[in-house]
Design an enzyme around this catalytic site. Structure first.
Site, PDB file in Angstrom:
ATOM      1  N   SER A  39     -15.989 -13.125-108.071  1.00  0.00           N
ATOM      2  CA  SER A  39     -15.390 -12.001-108.036  1.00  0.00           C
ATOM      3  C   SER A  39     -13.923 -12.034-107.943  1.00  0.00           C
ATOM      4  O   SER A  39     -13.129 -12.493-108.821  1.00  0.00           O
ATOM      5  CB  SER A  39     -15.789 -11.104-106.958  1.00  0.00           C
ATOM      6  OG  SER A  39     -15.302  -9.838-106.854  1.00  0.00           O
ATOM      7  N   HIS A  58     -18.235  -4.524-109.872  1.00  0.00           N
ATOM      8  CA  HIS A  58     -19.079  -5.045-110.868  1.00  0.00           C
ATOM      9  C   HIS A  58     -20.141  -4.233-111.282  1.00  0.00           C
ATOM     10  O   HIS A  58     -21.260  -4.413-111.496  1.00  0.00           O
ATOM     11  CB  HIS A  58     -19.502  -6.402-110.238  1.00  0.00           C
ATOM     12  CG  HIS A  58     -18.264  -7.186-109.712  1.00  0.00           C
ATOM     13  ND1 HIS A  58     -17.183  -7.468-110.484  1.00  0.00           N
ATOM     14  CD2 HIS A  58     -18.332  -7.641-108.386  1.00  0.00           C
ATOM     15  CE1 HIS A  58     -16.640  -8.299-109.738  1.00  0.00           C
ATOM     16  NE2 HIS A  58     -17.022  -8.240-108.303  1.00  0.00           N
TER      17      HIS A  58
END
Length: 290
Positions: A74, A184
Site C-alpha cells: 500500500s 484499495h
C-alpha cells in the site's frame, strides 16, 4: 518512530530536518512525541514514509545497497519508488500528505471501514464480496496479505452485517479494524483521480525496478506509474502475489522502518526477511549485504 535513526545517522537526521523545512512541519514533534496529528491520515502517511526513508538512508550510509527489486504494501509502494529514483524524497513526503487528505476527504462523507478476515481461501472471500455487491452492499477485497489473511474494505454497516457471513463460511476471525478509511476499493474513485494529477507533477520519467501492488508485475517508467499508482487506491493490494512473483530471483528481503511485513513474509516465503526498525538492526543486515 525513527528516533534511533535520527540520533545515530547523519543522513537520516539531515533528511528529517530538510523535510521539516520543505513541508513546513515539525517532524521531530510528529514522529518523536505523542500528538493527535498521527491519527490523521495525511500526517500518518507522511510519518510512515519519512521513517522508512530514514531507515533506508541509515543503511545506505554504511553499505552501497543495490536491490534487484523494491516493493511495498500500500503506502509502502511510494517509499519503494522513492528509493528506486521515481521521486525525490521530499516530493514523495508531500505527495503522500495529499494522498492522505484525498482519502480522508472521500471517506469522511461515508461510514468507511476495513475488516480483516482470517482462515478463508481467496476465492471464498471473493465470492462473498460478490454476493454482498449483488445484495446492494459495498464490500471489496482490499489486501491479499498472505494465504488465509485478507482485508476487506467498504462501508462499516455493510462490513458489520457480513461478519457472520464470513464466519459461517469458515473464517477463524472476521474483525472490524480501527480505521476510518476504505483503502484499495472503488469508494476512493475521486481520490484516485485527484492523486493522478499530483503524480504527474513529481514522477520521474524512468527509475529502477519496482513491483506493483496492482498487478504484481515490475514497472520502471512514468507512464506505467501514473496508471498503477492511481489504480492502487481503487484496486486490491496483491502483496503475497508480489512476493511470490519475484521470490525465485532474490536471496533475502529487507523491510525498512517496521517489522510487519517480516511477519507476513514468514507465511509466504522461506527466504529470510530482515527488519530495519531501529539503528541496532543494521549490524545484522550488514552481515548479509556486505
Amino acid at each position: 518512530m525513527g528516533l534511533s535513526f535520527y540520533e545515530n545517522s547523519s543522513k537520516a537526521k539531515e533528511l528529517l530536518e530538510r523535510a521539516s523545512e520543505y513541508c513546513k512541519i515539525d517532524f521531530k514533534h510528529l514522529l518523536f512525541e505523542e500528538n493527535e496529528n498521527l491519527n490523521k491520515s495525511e500526517f500518518t502517511q507522511m510519518a510512515i514514509v519519512l521513517n522508512s526513508l530514514m531507515a533506508y538512508e541509515a543503511l545506505k550510509e554504511q553499505t552501497d545497497l543495490c536491490p534487484k527489486y523494491s516493493l511495498g504494501h500500500s503506502l509502502g509502494e511510494f517509499s519503494a519508488l522513492a528509493t528506486q529514483g521515481a521521486f525525490d524524497f521530499l516530493d514523495v513526503i508531500m505527495l503522500v500528505n495529499k494522498r492522505g487528505q484525498f482519502m480522508q476527504e472521500d471517506c469522511s462523507k461515508i461510514e468507511a471501514g476495513m475488516m480483516v478476515v482470517l482462515g478463508l481461501e481467496d476465492q471464498v472471500v471473493e465470492e462473498l464480496c460478490q454476493k454482498a455487491l449483488n445484495d446492494g452492499k459495498n464490500i471489496f477485497a482490499a489486501n491479499y496479505n498472505c494465504d488465509g489473511q485478507i482485508v476487506v474494505a467498504g462501508l462499516k454497516p455493510d462490513l458489520a452485517s457480513y461478519e457472520n457471513e464470513f464466519k459461517n463460511a469458515g473464517a477463524k476471525r472476521a474483525m472490524l479494524l480501527n480505521m476510518s478509511v476504505a483503502s484499495h476499493c472503488p469508494l476512493l474513485k475521486n481520490a484516485s483521480m485527484r492523486l493522478s494529477r499530483e503524480l504527474e507533477l513529481v514522477l520521474k520519467d524512468e527509475f529502477k525496478s519496482v513491483v506493483s501492488n496492482v498487478n504484481a508485475k515490475v514497472y520502471n517508467d512514468k507512464s506505467q506509474a501514473l496508471t498503477l499508482l492511481s489504480d492502487q487506491l481503487v484496486k486490491p493490494v496483491l502483496y503475497k502475489q508480489s512476493i511470490k512473483a519475484i521470490d525465485d530471483e532474490v536471496d533475502f528481503y529487507i523491510e525498512f522502518g517496521a517489522s510487519v511485513l517480516k511477519g507476513l513474509n514468514k507465511k509466504i516465503t522461506t527466504k529470510e526477511t530482515y527488519a530495519l526498525s531501529k539503528i541496532e538492526d543494521i549490524e545484522e543486515i550488514l552481515k548479509v549485504v556486505k
